[in-house]
Write a protein that holds these residues in place. Structure first.
Motif, PDB file in Angstrom:
ATOM      1  N   THR A 135       0.708  -0.831  -0.139  1.00 17.19           N
ATOM      2  CA  THR A 135       0.084   0.565   0.321  1.00 17.19           C
ATOM      3  C   THR A 135       0.578   1.126  -0.107  1.00 17.19           C
ATOM      4  O   THR A 135       0.055   2.682   0.461  1.00 17.19           O
ATOM      5  CB  THR A 135      -0.870  -0.018   1.544  1.00 17.19           C
ATOM      6  N   PHE A 158       3.565  -8.858   4.040  1.00 17.34           N
ATOM      7  CA  PHE A 158       3.099  -8.015   4.451  1.00 17.34           C
ATOM      8  C   PHE A 158       1.794  -8.047   5.795  1.00 17.34           C
ATOM      9  O   PHE A 158       1.117  -8.715   5.573  1.00 17.34           O
ATOM     10  CB  PHE A 158       1.972  -7.767   2.884  1.00 17.34           C
ATOM     11  N   THR A 159       2.255  -6.042   6.090  1.00 11.64           N
ATOM     12  CA  THR A 159       1.083  -6.462   7.232  1.00 11.64           C
ATOM     13  C   THR A 159       0.620  -5.022   8.006  1.00 11.64           C
ATOM     14  O   THR A 159       1.068  -4.210   7.506  1.00 11.64           O
ATOM     15  CB  THR A 159       1.791  -6.561   9.105  1.00 11.64           C
ATOM     16  N   LEU A 160      -1.015  -4.231   8.117  1.00 12.66           N
ATOM     17  CA  LEU A 160      -1.302  -3.137   7.834  1.00 12.66           C
ATOM     18  C   LEU A 160      -1.404  -3.402   9.750  1.00 12.66           C
ATOM     19  O   LEU A 160      -1.630  -4.555  10.164  1.00 12.66           O
ATOM     20  CB  LEU A 160      -2.647  -2.859   7.886  1.00 12.66           C
ATOM     21  N   GLN A 182      -2.445   4.486   9.629  1.00 12.22           N
ATOM     22  CA  GLN A 182      -1.833   3.328   9.583  1.00 12.22           C
ATOM     23  C   GLN A 182      -0.682   3.254   8.972  1.00 12.22           C
ATOM     24  O   GLN A 182      -0.261   3.708   8.328  1.00 12.22           O
ATOM     25  CB  GLN A 182      -2.421   2.573   9.318  1.00 12.22           C
ATOM     26  N   TYR A 183       0.246   2.604   9.076  1.00 12.29           N
ATOM     27  CA  TYR A 183       1.566   2.013   8.223  1.00 12.29           C
ATOM     28  C   TYR A 183       1.411   0.700   7.382  1.00 12.29           C
ATOM     29  O   TYR A 183       0.817  -0.054   8.626  1.00 12.29           O
ATOM     30  CB  TYR A 183       2.829   2.570   8.692  1.00 12.29           C
ATOM     31  N   SER A 184       2.379   0.471   7.013  1.00  8.48           N
ATOM     32  CA  SER A 184       1.780  -1.109   5.682  1.00  8.48           C
ATOM     33  C   SER A 184       3.131  -1.614   6.545  1.00  8.48           C
ATOM     34  O   SER A 184       4.649  -0.822   6.362  1.00  8.48           O
ATOM     35  CB  SER A 184       1.796  -1.082   4.721  1.00  8.48           C
ATOM     36  N   LEU A 215       0.374   4.676   5.301  1.00  6.10           N
ATOM     37  CA  LEU A 215      -0.145   4.173   4.923  1.00  6.10           C
ATOM     38  C   LEU A 215      -1.098   6.144   3.965  1.00  6.10           C
ATOM     39  O   LEU A 215      -0.986   7.141   5.276  1.00  6.10           O
ATOM     40  CB  LEU A 215      -1.485   3.594   4.978  1.00  6.10           C
ATOM     41  N   HIS A 248      -6.422   5.459   3.537  1.00  2.75           N
ATOM     42  CA  HIS A 248      -7.042   4.068   3.876  1.00  2.75           C
ATOM     43  C   HIS A 248      -7.974   3.964   5.892  1.00  2.75           C
ATOM     44  O   HIS A 248      -6.873   4.011   6.904  1.00  2.75           O
ATOM     45  CB  HIS A 248      -5.348   2.956   4.183  1.00  2.75           C
TER      46      HIS A 248
END
Length: 143
Positions: free
Chosen positions: A3, A101-103, A114-116, A139, A143
């Motif tokens: 993202t 990959f994690t949010l 949030q961050y990715s 992000l 988002h």
């Protein structure tokens, strides 16, 4: 699901450096990683098959997301929910030999978005994952 354009670019570099192998070697990425990623990245050494991890370095932006001091020796020291999730993701990436990959939610009170986070496995011998490259970016507000 990636993202952020910088994570897209880092993932593309990882795929390119695989060059027909399951995962690239640490030297493939270390030598070609642009310095603008360093503040948002961390280099984590996999020490054995348990696996146990040791942080070789982690950039200031990512260190702030994890809410840890600069002298951190291993991810288990992160503690709390952040540390538990991080350690589980490191184990998954090293065992699966695949990107994770994690949010992540905004952890600190000063964060609004949030961050990715992405974890990329690396292997010196092509078989055993011995380094994990972690990177994270905020992000966009949509988002």
């Amino acid at each position: 699901m990636i993202t952020h354009p910088e994570l897209d670019a880092l993932n593309d570099l990882w795929i390119e450096k695989c060059a027909g192998r399951a995962v690239p070697a640490p030297t493939d990425i270390d030598a070609s990683m642009p310095t603008n990623w360093c503040d948002h990245a961390g280099w984590i050494v996999v020490e054995d098959d348990d696996p146990r991890f040791r942080i070789r370095w982690v950039g200031a932006w990512l260190r702030a997301r994890w809410n840890v001091p600069g002298t951190l020796g291993n991810p288990e020291e992160v503690g709390g929910e952040i540390g538990a999730i991080l350690c589980a993701d490191l184990v998954r990436a090293s065992r699966l030999k695949a990107p994770i990959f994690t949010l992540r939610p905004p952890f600190a009170a000063f964060e609004e978005t949030q961050y990715s986070e992405m974890i990329l496995p690396l292997s010196s011998d092509g078989e055993i994952v011995d380094v994990l490259l972690v990177a994270g970016y905020h992000l966009p507000k949509s988002h």
